[in-house]
Every structure is written in C-alpha cells, then in structure tokens.
Write an enzyme that holds these catalytic residues in place. Structure first.
Site, mmCIF file in Angstrom:
data_model
loop_
_atom_site.group_PDB
_atom_site.id
_atom_site.type_symbol
_atom_site.label_atom_id
_atom_site.label_comp_id
_atom_site.label_asym_id
_atom_site.label_seq_id
_atom_site.Cartn_x
_atom_site.Cartn_y
_atom_site.Cartn_z
ATOM 1 N N MET A 97 0.816 -1.213 0.000
ATOM 2 C CA MET A 97 0.000 0.000 0.000
ATOM 3 C C MET A 97 0.853 1.269 0.000
ATOM 4 O O MET A 97 0.709 2.127 0.863
ATOM 5 C CB MET A 97 -0.955 -0.025 1.199
ATOM 6 C CG MET A 97 -1.789 -1.284 1.290
ATOM 7 S SD MET A 97 -2.755 -1.641 -0.189
ATOM 8 C CE MET A 97 -4.179 -0.645 0.133
ATOM 9 N N ASN A 114 0.880 -6.094 -10.053
ATOM 10 C CA ASN A 114 0.084 -5.652 -8.900
ATOM 11 C C ASN A 114 -1.285 -6.296 -8.972
ATOM 12 O O ASN A 114 -1.784 -6.598 -10.050
ATOM 13 C CB ASN A 114 -0.077 -4.123 -8.923
ATOM 14 C CG ASN A 114 -0.836 -3.615 -7.705
ATOM 15 O OD1 ASN A 114 -0.614 -4.081 -6.598
ATOM 16 N ND2 ASN A 114 -1.740 -2.671 -7.915
ATOM 17 N N HIS A 116 -5.261 -5.657 -7.708
ATOM 18 C CA HIS A 116 -6.112 -4.565 -7.230
ATOM 19 C C HIS A 116 -7.548 -5.075 -7.096
ATOM 20 O O HIS A 116 -8.064 -5.716 -8.015
ATOM 21 C CB HIS A 116 -6.048 -3.391 -8.205
ATOM 22 C CG HIS A 116 -6.831 -2.212 -7.724
ATOM 23 N ND1 HIS A 116 -6.380 -1.380 -6.719
ATOM 24 C CD2 HIS A 116 -8.061 -1.758 -8.066
ATOM 25 C CE1 HIS A 116 -7.294 -0.453 -6.483
ATOM 26 N NE2 HIS A 116 -8.326 -0.654 -7.290
ATOM 27 N N THR A 148 2.813 0.406 -14.043
ATOM 28 C CA THR A 148 3.429 1.514 -14.785
ATOM 29 C C THR A 148 3.232 2.777 -13.949
ATOM 30 O O THR A 148 2.740 2.706 -12.815
ATOM 31 C CB THR A 148 2.790 1.673 -16.184
ATOM 32 O OG1 THR A 148 1.390 1.875 -16.008
ATOM 33 C CG2 THR A 148 3.039 0.465 -17.057
ATOM 34 N N LEU A 151 -1.164 5.272 -11.508
ATOM 35 C CA LEU A 151 -1.609 4.509 -10.337
ATOM 36 C C LEU A 151 -2.764 3.577 -10.702
ATOM 37 O O LEU A 151 -3.810 4.035 -11.192
ATOM 38 C CB LEU A 151 -2.068 5.478 -9.232
ATOM 39 C CG LEU A 151 -2.622 4.809 -7.968
ATOM 40 C CD1 LEU A 151 -1.538 4.079 -7.196
ATOM 41 C CD2 LEU A 151 -3.320 5.821 -7.086
ATOM 42 N N ASP A 152 -2.582 2.288 -10.459
ATOM 43 C CA ASP A 152 -3.593 1.263 -10.768
ATOM 44 C C ASP A 152 -4.034 1.338 -12.228
ATOM 45 O O ASP A 152 -5.161 0.954 -12.562
ATOM 46 C CB ASP A 152 -4.816 1.393 -9.836
ATOM 47 C CG ASP A 152 -4.458 1.155 -8.377
ATOM 48 O OD1 ASP A 152 -3.529 0.364 -8.122
ATOM 49 O OD2 ASP A 152 -5.090 1.768 -7.499
ATOM 50 N N GLN A 178 -11.159 -11.594 -2.357
ATOM 51 C CA GLN A 178 -9.875 -12.226 -2.028
ATOM 52 C C GLN A 178 -9.839 -13.697 -2.437
ATOM 53 O O GLN A 178 -8.797 -14.198 -2.851
ATOM 54 C CB GLN A 178 -9.567 -12.063 -0.550
ATOM 55 C CG GLN A 178 -9.049 -10.650 -0.259
ATOM 56 C CD GLN A 178 -8.256 -10.546 1.013
ATOM 57 O OE1 GLN A 178 -8.424 -11.358 1.919
ATOM 58 N NE2 GLN A 178 -7.411 -9.548 1.102
ATOM 59 N N GLU A 181 -8.767 -13.580 -5.806
ATOM 60 C CA GLU A 181 -7.364 -13.178 -5.889
ATOM 61 C C GLU A 181 -6.446 -14.384 -5.698
ATOM 62 O O GLU A 181 -5.470 -14.568 -6.419
ATOM 63 C CB GLU A 181 -7.059 -12.122 -4.827
ATOM 64 C CG GLU A 181 -7.813 -10.818 -5.042
ATOM 65 C CD GLU A 181 -7.430 -9.741 -4.033
ATOM 66 O OE1 GLU A 181 -6.731 -10.040 -3.045
ATOM 67 O OE2 GLU A 181 -7.839 -8.589 -4.245
HETATM 68 C C1 GAR Z 1 -5.870 -7.478 -1.425
HETATM 69 O O1 GAR Z 1 -7.259 -7.580 -1.443
HETATM 70 C C2 GAR Z 1 -5.365 -6.639 -2.567
HETATM 71 O O2 GAR Z 1 -6.180 -6.719 -3.696
HETATM 72 C C3 GAR Z 1 -5.413 -5.265 -1.989
HETATM 73 O O3 GAR Z 1 -4.984 -5.419 -0.659
HETATM 74 C C4 GAR Z 1 -5.401 -6.692 -0.191
HETATM 75 C C5 GAR Z 1 -4.240 -7.355 0.497
HETATM 76 O O4 GAR Z 1 -4.650 -8.499 1.165
HETATM 77 N N1 GAR Z 1 -4.560 -4.379 -2.699
HETATM 78 C C6 GAR Z 1 -4.815 -3.094 -2.905
HETATM 79 O O5 GAR Z 1 -5.798 -2.538 -2.461
HETATM 80 C C7 GAR Z 1 -3.789 -2.342 -3.740
HETATM 81 N N2 GAR Z 1 -4.285 -1.113 -4.188
HETATM 82 P P1 GAR Z 1 -3.596 -9.554 1.694
HETATM 83 O O6 GAR Z 1 -2.563 -8.807 2.510
HETATM 84 O O7 GAR Z 1 -4.400 -10.472 2.562
HETATM 85 O O8 GAR Z 1 -2.994 -10.248 0.505
#
Ligand code: GAR
Length: 219
Positions: A97, A114, A116, A148, A151-152, A178, A181
């Site tokens: 972050m 990254n 997001h 790049t 941002l995002d 998540q 993810e």
């Molecule tokens: C994740 O959901 C990721 O997408 C987000 O932070 C979380 C980290 O979770 N990232 C952002 O918001 C980046 N802008 P984690 O620490 O459990 O992997």
C-alpha cells in the site's frame, strides 16, 4: 533442491498487510514443478503479518519502514536498493500500500505485477468495495496488471469477476474478492515465470503475441 530450482525465476513479494495473497503464492510456489521461487518478502510495515508468514515458510524478509523517510524518493531509493540485493526477475505486489515514484516504477518496468480489488479501470485507489456497492454495481472483482507510472492504471493481464449479492457488505465483498485473488495471482505469476507473459512497451504479450483482451475468469 532440484537442479531446475537453481535457474528458477526469482520472485520478490512486497506486502503491507495480512498477506493472504502472499500465502497463496507461497503455497503455489512450494508445489512441485512451479517454475519460480520466492526469494524474499519485503514490507514497509515492520509489524505486517505477511512478514511472519514468510518467515514461517523459511523465506527471507526485509523492512523499509516508510515512516523513517522524509521523502518518497528517499523511501523508494532504499526500497530499490533492498530489492536489488535479491536480483529478482519479478516483483509481485501483494497488498503493498505505497504509491511508488516514477523512477522506481521505470527501474522495474515489465517486471512488476500488482493486484487490485476492483474491475479496473473502475475504482483505482482505495475503498473499492464500498464504491462498487454505492454505485449499485452488479459485478465486482479483481484485476492483475503490470505496474506503470499511472496509479492502478498499468496494462491489464487478468481479471476475475463476481456477482454482488443484495446482502453483500464491503466486508463480505472483500472476502469474496480475495477468494478470487488467491486463485488468479498464482496463475498469472506462473505464466510470467514460464516466460509466457511479457510487457513490451505498454503492451501485454502472451506466448509471443499481443494479448487482445485480458484473461477473464467469470464467477
Ligand atoms: C488485497 O485484497 C489486494 O487486492 C489489496 O490489498 C489486499 C491485500 O490483502 N490491494 C490493494 O488494495 C492495492 N491497491 P492480503 O494482505 O491479505 O494479501
């Protein structure tokens, strides 16, 4: 160690928080035949739980505490120096972050991914789940992109969506996103390590050809 491990692409993960994405990457890379190895995990927060997960898995960790640096340039300079000690082929931002300087991003062009928690270009920045709910969106999800200067806003590699339920809250959406993810990031990291995924200028290439649209995993 297998002979192939000696030449496996070197992955460095940056994480600021809980580290659930890091954990999914640790599990993936420890599975047999994964074509890359996590060589270090770095954080800007000394108490990030992600660091503990890395240590438990026997992975080296380092901290560059952003509160100890006067300027973004100073912080990024030190972070860059730490990263370079590990000579990574790929930097994976997993809930890291911090906004990075242009110099930093340029130094790792094509080697930094990254994740997001939104279907970019919707909702760059923070509060993505709350914003998707407030907009009355039907679909929400996750995006993986090359980093790049914007941002995002870097070229998108892959997305996964989910349907927002009427009783979803920002918290339930965060959990549901998540889950996606944890599926998607190891797949994309594998592609990179296999040499299938590249960034040429601002264009994502897959198996040597431009990727016309991002990979999309439907709910
Ligand atoms: C994740 O959901 C990721 O997408 C987000 O932070 C979380 C980290 O979770 N990232 C952002 O918001 C980046 N802008 P984690 O620490 O459990 O992997």
């Amino acid at each position: 160690m297998m002979a192939s491990d000696l030449t496996a692409p070197r992955i460095l993960v940056l994480a600021s928080g809980t580290g659930t994405n890091l954990q999914s990457l640790i599990e993936a890379t420890k599975s047999q035949g994964f074509p890359g190895e996590i060589v270090a995990v770095g954080s800007n927060r000394p108490k990030a739980p992600a660091l503990g997960l890395a240590s438990q898995a026997g992975i080296e960790t380092f901290v560059v505490d952003h509160t100890q640096y006067k300027t973004r340039q100073d912080f990024d300079g030190m972070l860059r120096a730490e990263i370079n000690r590990y000579a990574p082929d790929l930097i994976v931002m997993a809930g890291f972050m911090r906004i990075l300087t242009t110099e930093f991003v340029r130094a790792f062009h094509g080697r930094m991914l990254n994740i997001h928690p939104s279907l970019l270009p919707k909702y760059p920045g923070l509060g993505t789940h709350r914003r998707a709910l407030a907009a009355g969106d039907r679909l929400h999800g996750v995006t993986i992109h090359f980093v790049t200067e914007e941002l995002d806003g870097g070229p998108i590699v892959a997305q996964a969506d989910l349907t927002i339920d009427p009783d979803d809250t920002a918290e339930t959406l965060a959990r549901r996103v998540q889950e996606k993810e944890h599926l998607l990031y190891p797949i994309v990291v594998r592609w990179f390590c296999e040499g299938r995924l590249q960034l040429a200028g601002n264009e994502v290439r897959f198996d040597g050809a431009p990727l016309p649209t991002p990979f999309y995993l439907e709910d």
